[in-house]
Design a protein around this motif. Structure first.
Motif, PDB file in Angstrom:
ATOM      1  N   VAL A 157      -0.174   5.468   9.631  1.00 18.63           N
ATOM      2  CA  VAL A 157      -0.132   4.228   8.854  1.00 18.63           C
ATOM      3  C   VAL A 157      -1.376   4.082   7.984  1.00 18.63           C
ATOM      4  CG1 VAL A 157       1.317   3.066  10.548  1.00 18.63           C
ATOM      5  CG2 VAL A 157      -1.177   2.836  10.687  1.00 18.63           C
ATOM      6  N   LEU A 158      -1.207   3.301   6.892  1.00 21.39           N
ATOM      7  CA  LEU A 158      -2.290   2.989   5.975  1.00 21.39           C
ATOM      8  C   LEU A 158      -2.471   1.480   5.921  1.00 21.39           C
ATOM      9  CD1 LEU A 158      -1.347   5.361   3.000  1.00 21.39           C
ATOM     10  CD2 LEU A 158      -2.828   5.859   4.967  1.00 21.39           C
ATOM     11  N   ARG A 159      -3.739   1.042   5.899  1.00 24.83           N
ATOM     12  CA  ARG A 159      -4.038  -0.396   5.854  1.00 24.83           C
ATOM     13  C   ARG A 159      -4.839  -0.712   4.589  1.00 24.83           C
ATOM     14  NH1 ARG A 159      -4.118  -4.778   9.251  1.00 24.83           N
ATOM     15  NH2 ARG A 159      -3.378  -3.508  10.992  1.00 24.83           N
ATOM     16  N   MET A 160      -4.457  -1.794   3.895  1.00 25.70           N
ATOM     17  CA  MET A 160      -5.159  -2.288   2.716  1.00 25.70           C
ATOM     18  C   MET A 160      -5.936  -3.538   3.097  1.00 25.70           C
ATOM     19  SD  MET A 160      -5.464  -1.535  -0.594  1.00 25.70           S
ATOM     20  CE  MET A 160      -3.906  -0.714  -1.031  1.00 25.70           C
ATOM     21  N   LEU A 176      -0.901  -3.713   6.857  1.00 22.75           N
ATOM     22  CA  LEU A 176      -0.384  -2.351   6.902  1.00 22.75           C
ATOM     23  C   LEU A 176       0.579  -2.193   5.729  1.00 22.75           C
ATOM     24  CD1 LEU A 176       0.334  -1.786  10.718  1.00 22.75           C
ATOM     25  CD2 LEU A 176      -1.556  -0.882   9.369  1.00 22.75           C
ATOM     26  N   VAL A 177       0.235  -1.330   4.796  1.00 26.41           N
ATOM     27  CA  VAL A 177       1.035  -1.221   3.577  1.00 26.41           C
ATOM     28  C   VAL A 177       1.975  -0.017   3.602  1.00 26.41           C
ATOM     29  CG1 VAL A 177      -0.593  -2.476   2.137  1.00 26.41           C
ATOM     30  CG2 VAL A 177      -0.851   0.004   2.416  1.00 26.41           C
ATOM     31  N   PHE A 178       1.790   0.866   4.595  1.00 25.53           N
ATOM     32  CA  PHE A 178       2.723   1.989   4.681  1.00 25.53           C
ATOM     33  C   PHE A 178       2.729   2.533   6.098  1.00 25.53           C
ATOM     34  CE2 PHE A 178       3.996   6.484   4.311  1.00 25.53           C
ATOM     35  CZ  PHE A 178       5.214   6.306   3.665  1.00 25.53           C
ATOM     36  N   ASP A 179       3.930   2.837   6.583  1.00 26.39           N
ATOM     37  CA  ASP A 179       4.128   3.460   7.890  1.00 26.39           C
ATOM     38  C   ASP A 179       4.954   4.718   7.678  1.00 26.39           C
ATOM     39  OD1 ASP A 179       4.797   4.286  10.441  1.00 26.39           O
ATOM     40  OD2 ASP A 179       5.316   2.288  11.165  1.00 26.39           O
ATOM     41  N   GLY A 180       4.327   5.862   7.868  1.00 24.41           N
ATOM     42  CA  GLY A 180       5.011   7.128   7.621  1.00 24.41           C
ATOM     43  C   GLY A 180       5.618   7.758   8.850  1.00 24.41           C
ATOM     44  N   ASN A 196      -1.192   2.143 -15.867  1.00 30.40           N
ATOM     45  CA  ASN A 196      -0.023   1.525 -16.514  1.00 30.40           C
ATOM     46  C   ASN A 196       0.574   0.386 -15.694  1.00 30.40           C
ATOM     47  OD1 ASN A 196      -0.308   3.222 -18.657  1.00 30.40           O
ATOM     48  ND2 ASN A 196       1.484   4.501 -18.191  1.00 30.40           N
ATOM     49  N   GLY A 197      -0.296  -0.401 -15.077  1.00 32.73           N
ATOM     50  CA  GLY A 197       0.173  -1.559 -14.324  1.00 32.73           C
ATOM     51  C   GLY A 197       0.647  -1.265 -12.919  1.00 32.73           C
ATOM     52  N   TYR A 198       0.661   0.005 -12.508  1.00 32.64           N
ATOM     53  CA  TYR A 198       1.039   0.376 -11.140  1.00 32.64           C
ATOM     54  C   TYR A 198      -0.213   0.654 -10.304  1.00 32.64           C
ATOM     55  CZ  TYR A 198       6.051   1.094 -12.072  1.00 32.64           C
ATOM     56  OH  TYR A 198       7.381   0.927 -12.376  1.00 32.64           O
ATOM     57  N   TYR A 199      -0.151   0.244  -9.055  1.00 31.37           N
ATOM     58  CA  TYR A 199      -1.134   0.682  -8.066  1.00 31.37           C
ATOM     59  C   TYR A 199      -0.567   1.917  -7.373  1.00 31.37           C
ATOM     60  CZ  TYR A 199      -3.140  -3.943  -8.772  1.00 31.37           C
ATOM     61  OH  TYR A 199      -3.689  -5.072  -9.336  1.00 31.37           O
ATOM     62  N   SER A 220       2.189  -4.438  -7.001  1.00 31.17           N
ATOM     63  CA  SER A 220       1.250  -5.268  -6.241  1.00 31.17           C
ATOM     64  C   SER A 220       0.415  -4.362  -5.348  1.00 31.17           C
ATOM     65  CB  SER A 220       1.999  -6.282  -5.386  1.00 31.17           C
ATOM     66  OG  SER A 220       1.123  -6.867  -4.433  1.00 31.17           O
ATOM     67  N   ILE A 221      -0.863  -4.665  -5.203  1.00 29.00           N
ATOM     68  CA  ILE A 221      -1.727  -3.801  -4.412  1.00 29.00           C
ATOM     69  C   ILE A 221      -1.358  -3.815  -2.936  1.00 29.00           C
ATOM     70  CG2 ILE A 221      -3.548  -5.510  -3.942  1.00 29.00           C
ATOM     71  CD1 ILE A 221      -5.540  -3.140  -4.620  1.00 29.00           C
ATOM     72  N   PHE A 222      -0.679  -4.862  -2.482  1.00 27.35           N
ATOM     73  CA  PHE A 222      -0.239  -4.933  -1.095  1.00 27.35           C
ATOM     74  C   PHE A 222       1.224  -4.514  -0.910  1.00 27.35           C
ATOM     75  CE2 PHE A 222      -4.005  -7.659  -0.934  1.00 27.35           C
ATOM     76  CZ  PHE A 222      -4.620  -7.195   0.222  1.00 27.35           C
ATOM     77  N   GLY A 223       1.815  -3.968  -1.976  1.00 29.13           N
ATOM     78  CA  GLY A 223       3.175  -3.475  -1.868  1.00 29.13           C
ATOM     79  C   GLY A 223       4.216  -4.559  -2.113  1.00 29.13           C
ATOM     80  N   PRO A 224       5.491  -4.234  -1.838  1.00 27.21           N
ATOM     81  CA  PRO A 224       5.971  -2.996  -1.194  1.00 27.21           C
ATOM     82  C   PRO A 224       5.850  -1.776  -2.107  1.00 27.21           C
ATOM     83  CG  PRO A 224       7.818  -4.309  -1.914  1.00 27.21           C
ATOM     84  CD  PRO A 224       6.595  -5.151  -2.166  1.00 27.21           C
TER      85      PRO A 224
END
Length: 516
Positions: A157-160, A176-180, A196-199, A220-224
């Motif tokens: 997992v990744l945390r922001m 937690l912004v991603f769970d692989g 270009n506006g994407y994180y 958004s920096i916090f996703g999804p």
């Protein structure tokens, strides 16, 4: 001699560094590129490399001259500096890294080749690894990180988290912004960018030797976050490909530096072209038509507007400078009594000191002076004057890893000299071969051939190199790092008299000569 990636015809061959620069990250500042990498417990730590073209790299500094944490008087194999991120923000350079046993650290510098600030603990806690800072257009700061399962019991997992703009502290627990854990096990090593506006989060998944490059993107920096695999091994021999960093050139080109796990050679550095399609970065070249890029083996060099000469990190040393060459690292914080570059000007003097009482073999010895394997095949030879050794002292040339092999000169009690070959590991060491030596001066050499197969030889004055009559030694990696080669001087523990020393005026790394 070191590996040279630049082919001299406008192309480069991967890897760009055939040396153990694990978890590389890279930035561009104007016409200059800077890279850093994991150094774990080796001192000095946090290497700083510089390039003008992403292909030819020179080691210019270390951000950590000494590790001011408890325990670093002894080797801390596999601990210490994990997966740093380097950034340029607000007119200065920043490096963040995770120590899995302590927390997230930060250091800054006005000049990457100059002095870096003392390490600052941004966030205390076990298991925080692979941090990457990010300053957004509105001045808000963030940090993304992964977890070390061995310390935190969390994986994949990744945390922001929000961060103070001065990088000094984290402001919240974040999300937690991603769970692989489902499709992308062992997601780690995140690097955070905006385009270009994407994180974007660039992150490897699937494991060091077997994984792939995953890209996450969101408005958004916090996703999804959406996800896409953009680089994998495919049908090629370049396994991994693992953690790295993206950089955009003034010419508009994009490139990605990453590492490949190559066993005893460590985690060597590759360079991949990147093209953007529908705001997704596609890496390498899709050689098998599966829609995912594979690593390139040879490719046109990045367009940086001009050609630069081929260079590589230094390896050989004549010990004429007042300080150690940047290629050298100790196994722990060095003590002044271990060595001198001034007691015998123009020579390195290594003093024989006992190993720590707890040491079972040289694997736990802090006073080994080592450097990375610089190529797939090479020779390393040291000119040794052992006349200053005291009876019982031993000193010589070592190839070091989980298992190690060495050739040494030993001073006997009666004043005679012996040449010994020994092999060891974490638990023990044994002498495999021994013979009398007619002189206290000799050139000790190791020849490393493809597959990290090592043979040792010795030459005294007026003679040719004589191969040590033992089976070749297969070099091994150590914990998270590749094999190393270098010098040592040891005094038996429990002896009353002071130890002696060796002098060397030459440590030469060259191409294999096959003159054994």
């Amino acid at each position: 001699m070191p590996w040279i990636s630049d082919q001299g015809d406008g192309t480069f061959a991967n890897p760009v560094l055939h040396a153990d620069y694990s978890d590389p990250d890279v930035i561009r500042v104007g016409e200059d590129f800077y890279m850093t990498a994991s150094s774990f417990s080796h001192i000095p730590g946090l290497p700083i490399l510089h390039s003008k073209d992403l292909v030819n790299w020179k080691l210019i500094n270390h951000a950590i001259p000494r590790m001011d944490l408890p325990g670093y008087e002894l080797p801390q194999h596999g601990n210490g500096v994990w997966a740093p991120a380097i950034r340029y923000h607000a007119g200065k350079y920043w490096i963040f890294y995770g120590d899995p046993d302590v927390g997230i650290f930060m250091t800054t510098a006005d000049d990457p080749a100059g002095e870096w600030s003392p390490l600052h603990l941004v966030q205390e806690g076990k298991g925080f690894i692979d941090p990457c800072p990010f300053w957004d257009d509105d001045g808000q700061a963030y940090l993304v990180h992964a977890y070390a399962n061995s310390r935190a019991g969390i994986k994949h997992v990744l945390r922001m988290r929000r961060m103070s703009p001065d990088g000094a502290k984290l402001l919240d627990e974040g999300d937690l912004v991603f769970d692989g854990s489902g499709n992308h096990p062992t997601t780690e090593g995140p690097k955070l960018y905006k385009r270009n506006g994407y994180y974007y989060i660039f992150a490897p998944a699937g494991g060091v030797a077997t994984g792939w490059q995953l890209i996450l993107r969101s408005r958004s920096i916090f996703g999804p976050f959406e996800e896409k695999i953009v680089l994998h091994q495919g049908d090629l021999s370049i396994n991994g490909p693992h953690q790295g960093g993206w950089v955009e050139l003034a010419s508009g080109e994009s490139w990605f530096l990453h590492f490949q796990d190559k066993g005893a050679y460590g985690r060597i550095v590759h360079l991949q072209p990147v093209r953007w399609v529908d705001d997704w970065p596609l890496m390498g070249v899709d050689t098998n038509g599966d829609g995912i890029g594979e690593p390139v083996l040879r490719y046109p060099k990045p367009n940086v507007g001009r050609e630069y000469p081929a260079v590589a990190p230094f390896t050989s040393d004549s010990f004429d400078a007042p300080a150690f060459g940047l290629q050298w690292q100790w196994q722990a914080n060095p003590e002044p009594a271990w060595s001198s570059l001034s007691d015998a000007p123009g020579r390195l003097r290594l003093y024989a000191h006992p190993m720590p009482p707890s040491a079972k073999s040289l694997y736990q010895a802090p006073q080994l002076l080592l450097q990375k394997f610089p190529a797939e095949a090479f020779e390393a030879a040291a000119t040794i004057d052992a006349s200053g050794l005291a009876p019982g002292d031993r000193a010589g040339l070592i190839v070091f890893g989980y298992s190690y092999a060495l050739i040494e000169i030993q001073k006997q009690t009666g004043g005679a000299w012996s040449l010994l070959y020994a092999e060891g590991n974490e638990e023990t060491e044994r002498t495999v071969w021994e013979a009398p030596l007619s002189s206290s001066e000799a050139v000790l050499r190791v020849t490393v051939k493809e597959g990290a197969i090592c043979t040792f030889s010795c030459r005294t004055e007026g003679s040719t190199f004589l191969k040590i009559p033992v089976m070749p030694f297969s070099a091994r990696e150590s914990r998270w790092v590749g094999a190393k080669v270098g010098l040592f001087a040891l005094r038996p523990g429990g002896t009353v008299n002071a130890g002696g020393y060796i002098d060397t005026d030459s440590f030469r790394v060259a191409a294999v000569t096959d003159d054994e």
